[in-house]
Motif scaffolding. Sequence first.
Motif, PDB file in Angstrom:
ATOM      1  N   GLY A 204     -60.333   0.485  42.974  1.00 20.07           N
ATOM      2  CA  GLY A 204     -59.248   0.059  42.402  1.00 20.07           C
ATOM      3  C   GLY A 204     -58.637  -1.037  43.802  1.00 20.07           C
ATOM      4  O   GLY A 204     -58.549  -0.053  45.342  1.00 20.07           O
ATOM      5  N   HIS A 205     -57.087  -1.602  43.413  1.00 15.03           N
ATOM      6  CA  HIS A 205     -56.733  -2.646  45.001  1.00 15.03           C
ATOM      7  C   HIS A 205     -56.011  -1.760  44.106  1.00 15.03           C
ATOM      8  O   HIS A 205     -54.999  -1.202  43.589  1.00 15.03           O
ATOM      9  N   ASP A 206     -54.788  -1.825  45.265  1.00 18.25           N
ATOM     10  CA  ASP A 206     -53.441  -0.917  45.829  1.00 18.25           C
ATOM     11  C   ASP A 206     -52.533  -2.839  46.209  1.00 18.25           C
ATOM     12  O   ASP A 206     -52.701  -3.413  46.917  1.00 18.25           O
ATOM     13  N   SER A 207     -51.700  -2.668  44.836  1.00 14.02           N
ATOM     14  CA  SER A 207     -50.828  -4.129  45.405  1.00 14.02           C
ATOM     15  C   SER A 207     -49.847  -4.427  46.278  1.00 14.02           C
ATOM     16  O   SER A 207     -49.695  -4.957  46.295  1.00 14.02           O
ATOM     17  N   PHE A 208     -49.639  -2.887  46.435  1.00 19.98           N
ATOM     18  CA  PHE A 208     -48.703  -3.378  47.996  1.00 19.98           C
ATOM     19  C   PHE A 208     -49.155  -3.763  48.998  1.00 19.98           C
ATOM     20  O   PHE A 208     -48.696  -4.208  49.951  1.00 19.98           O
ATOM     21  N   GLU A 209     -50.828  -3.397  49.310  1.00 18.29           N
ATOM     22  CA  GLU A 209     -50.881  -3.458  49.669  1.00 18.29           C
ATOM     23  C   GLU A 209     -51.981  -4.533  50.073  1.00 18.29           C
ATOM     24  O   GLU A 209     -51.557  -5.572  51.376  1.00 18.29           O
ATOM     25  N   ASP A 210     -51.649  -5.483  48.932  1.00 19.18           N
ATOM     26  CA  ASP A 210     -52.564  -6.895  48.766  1.00 19.18           C
ATOM     27  C   ASP A 210     -51.113  -8.102  49.163  1.00 19.18           C
ATOM     28  O   ASP A 210     -51.390  -8.832  49.352  1.00 19.18           O
ATOM     29  N   ALA A 211     -50.153  -7.461  48.667  1.00 22.40           N
ATOM     30  CA  ALA A 211     -48.100  -8.039  48.566  1.00 22.40           C
ATOM     31  C   ALA A 211     -48.302  -8.331  49.868  1.00 22.40           C
ATOM     32  O   ALA A 211     -47.781  -9.312  50.425  1.00 22.40           O
ATOM     33  N   ARG A 212     -48.700  -7.229  51.256  1.00 26.39           N
ATOM     34  CA  ARG A 212     -48.363  -7.015  52.420  1.00 26.39           C
ATOM     35  C   ARG A 212     -49.029  -8.439  53.330  1.00 26.39           C
ATOM     36  O   ARG A 212     -48.718  -9.103  54.079  1.00 26.39           O
ATOM     37  N   ALA A 213     -49.947  -8.027  52.767  1.00 32.03           N
ATOM     38  CA  ALA A 213     -51.474  -8.747  53.386  1.00 32.03           C
ATOM     39  C   ALA A 213     -51.062 -10.030  53.365  1.00 32.03           C
ATOM     40  O   ALA A 213     -51.544 -10.930  53.596  1.00 32.03           O
ATOM     41  N   THR A 214     -50.915 -10.953  51.718  1.00 41.11           N
ATOM     42  CA  THR A 214     -49.865 -12.089  51.582  1.00 41.11           C
ATOM     43  C   THR A 214     -48.838 -12.148  52.754  1.00 41.11           C
ATOM     44  O   THR A 214     -49.318 -13.462  52.954  1.00 41.11           O
ATOM     45  N   GLY A 215     -48.381 -11.551  52.538  1.00 41.07           N
ATOM     46  CA  GLY A 215     -46.616 -12.136  53.433  1.00 41.07           C
ATOM     47  C   GLY A 215     -47.499 -12.469  55.028  1.00 41.07           C
ATOM     48  O   GLY A 215     -47.241 -12.977  55.461  1.00 41.07           O
ATOM     49  N   GLU A 216     -48.242 -11.504  55.744  1.00 37.75           N
ATOM     50  CA  GLU A 216     -48.726 -11.703  56.946  1.00 37.75           C
ATOM     51  C   GLU A 216     -49.353 -12.865  57.071  1.00 37.75           C
ATOM     52  O   GLU A 216     -50.039 -14.023  57.869  1.00 37.75           O
ATOM     53  N   LEU A 217     -50.168 -13.181  56.057  1.00 43.76           N
ATOM     54  CA  LEU A 217     -51.216 -14.495  56.126  1.00 43.76           C
ATOM     55  C   LEU A 217     -50.003 -15.624  56.169  1.00 43.76           C
ATOM     56  O   LEU A 217     -50.265 -17.266  56.863  1.00 43.76           O
TER      57      LEU A 217
END
Length: 665
Positions: free
Chosen positions: A568-581
């Motif tokens: 599965g996914h890691d929501s903290f990893e997804d949130a950080r990637a969204t912030g960098e975008l």
Amino acid sequence: MWPIQPSFSHSFRDTPCPGGEKCQVPFCVFYHGKEKLPANTTRTSAFEDRFKLEDSANRAAIPTPRAPTAPTKQVPFVGSLVHNDSSLNAGTARLGATASSLAKTPAQTARQPQTTTGPISPPLTSNQARSAPVSEVEVSLRPRTLAKDPAGFTKRLQCLQMMQKFMEPLNKGLLQSSDKAIKSLYLSSNQLKKLAVEEEGRIAEASGTIYDNKIRQRLNTLKNMKMETWVEERNDSIAKEHAAKATQGNSSQVRPPIPPPVNTGLSREEEVMVLSSCLVSSQVGLDQFEYVTEVPTEEEVEEARGAQYMANCWEECDRCRTRFQVFSERRQEDGALTTGGKCVHHWGKSIWPKKGSNVASGKTKWSCCQGETGTPGCTTGDTHVFKASSPKRLALTMPFIETPENFEVDQLAAVCFDCEMGYTTYGLELMRLTAVSWPSHKPILDILVRPLGHILDLNTRFSGISTEQYFNAKSHDPVNPVFDANDLRIVENPYVARDLFLSHVSPKTPVIGHAIENDLKCIRLVHPTIVDTVFLYPHPTGFPRRHRLKHLAEKELGLHIQQGGAAGHDSFEDARATGELVRLRVKVEWSRLKILGWTIRDGGIFPPAPTGLPWPPFSYAPPAPPMLPVDTSFMPNPAPKRKIEEVDNGTDSEGSKKRQEGNQE
């Protein structure tokens, strides 16, 4: 000695042989068993055994009707997860449970892979260990088919045949060497053809329009190649193959390096100012993209409640599109939560084949198993699941609210958040909520959430929440929060999770996310200030198509996320990637504004000053010419002008006399 007849042998089948173990008579009519036969046991002779075998073979040729099998009874789904009896303020968290799971510990209840529960294979026997290797697949000496063929088939085939012709003497020279290591490099005829086909294919794919020059250089090199060079090439090729296999075997452990963070050249406050001024989405028209911009009214909620009552809790499976019935409370007669049995489905998405000029259009396939659409599913779930997307339907479970005012929040602050969901008897509910401060990516909230309905599926493949992690989680302490992915804390219901999130935002706080409408629906929140990477990086074909977060992070940042596979996914990893975008988009937008002359000063962003002198606010402006011609026929003749010199010299009277005389004439 006369022939033995079956009738004779029948008389002595139970009598031990007088000769015992020393008897050498073939087809002896006496009994030769070591143990004593029971009284009710009969022994047949070799002739009778042969007759019975022939008779059974004849009977097998006649088909016998099969007895009708009783239909298998479908066992209703009553839950596969541990029950939690904790009472909630806003609603009770109802988790599915079986009678057996109530007596087990969470570790025992967790599902184990089939490899750990299946029978253990016995060790190989000596015959199996010495079994012959699988024969190689015969390779035909034909060029590989490419999307863009650099030359015709005939020309490529001639080059391939010449390449094999030049390789054969080099390959045979390996056998003439006295070194065993060099002899081991020898290739069979089939392996040599495979090597030639692969090398010609690589040249054709990489060279393109200069295929003729590249293939001629390679053929000339092979024609004049010495044995030492051929041995070096074979050793290098084998080393690359071993390295590729080792990398493929450890792909789960080897992870690409993390790229450095985006450098915008701005401070934290300046980044938030650019974000709030330039990248916040307007609320106008967001409802057509499934965003909830207004709280559903009571009339709409009552309409949804009546429609659900008329449907009698029948839903459509979100995975296999099967109609099934779901119960908010357990069915009294059997304790079932759903009907319809198992859910056989494809968990992936449909992949349309790419169409090219030289490639025939193929069939649509599933990304999970590469099977064609229309084939049976590759995954079996315990039960069917559903998802409610209408705002008024979602408000039946948990009401929507607007973001309240919060004066304790920093005005120059932004929050990036992501939610993970799982399936319950109320649809798709919140299971994990993660929020980080932007642009520092400092975690401010990362918790698990108990849903309001009975859990049907934790959706681990996408949510990343395992059964053991969920039921072994400790209670969340707001005073001393814990930010550890291996030790996530849990809150009692979605109401508590939403209140914790609202303690960090206000209506003016930019909330950042990818496809953020799903996350806001999950916590039933209407927020006016949103920044969605779906709008910042639109799909070339337009809406409703949108890029995946994994694709955007890899393309724009070189960041590889969501590599867990079935974990599965890691929501903290997804949130950080969204912030960098979003930071990358801020960098691009500020570079454009800075070229145009915009500046950041006095806590704001200001446009460039106008060039040249400004127009006076009260200066005289000449009247505009009339739009219609003026009729001057009725106007009197104007009085003659007097000269200033005449007035000063006192000759005004003489001048007037001369004018009168001139008028009379």
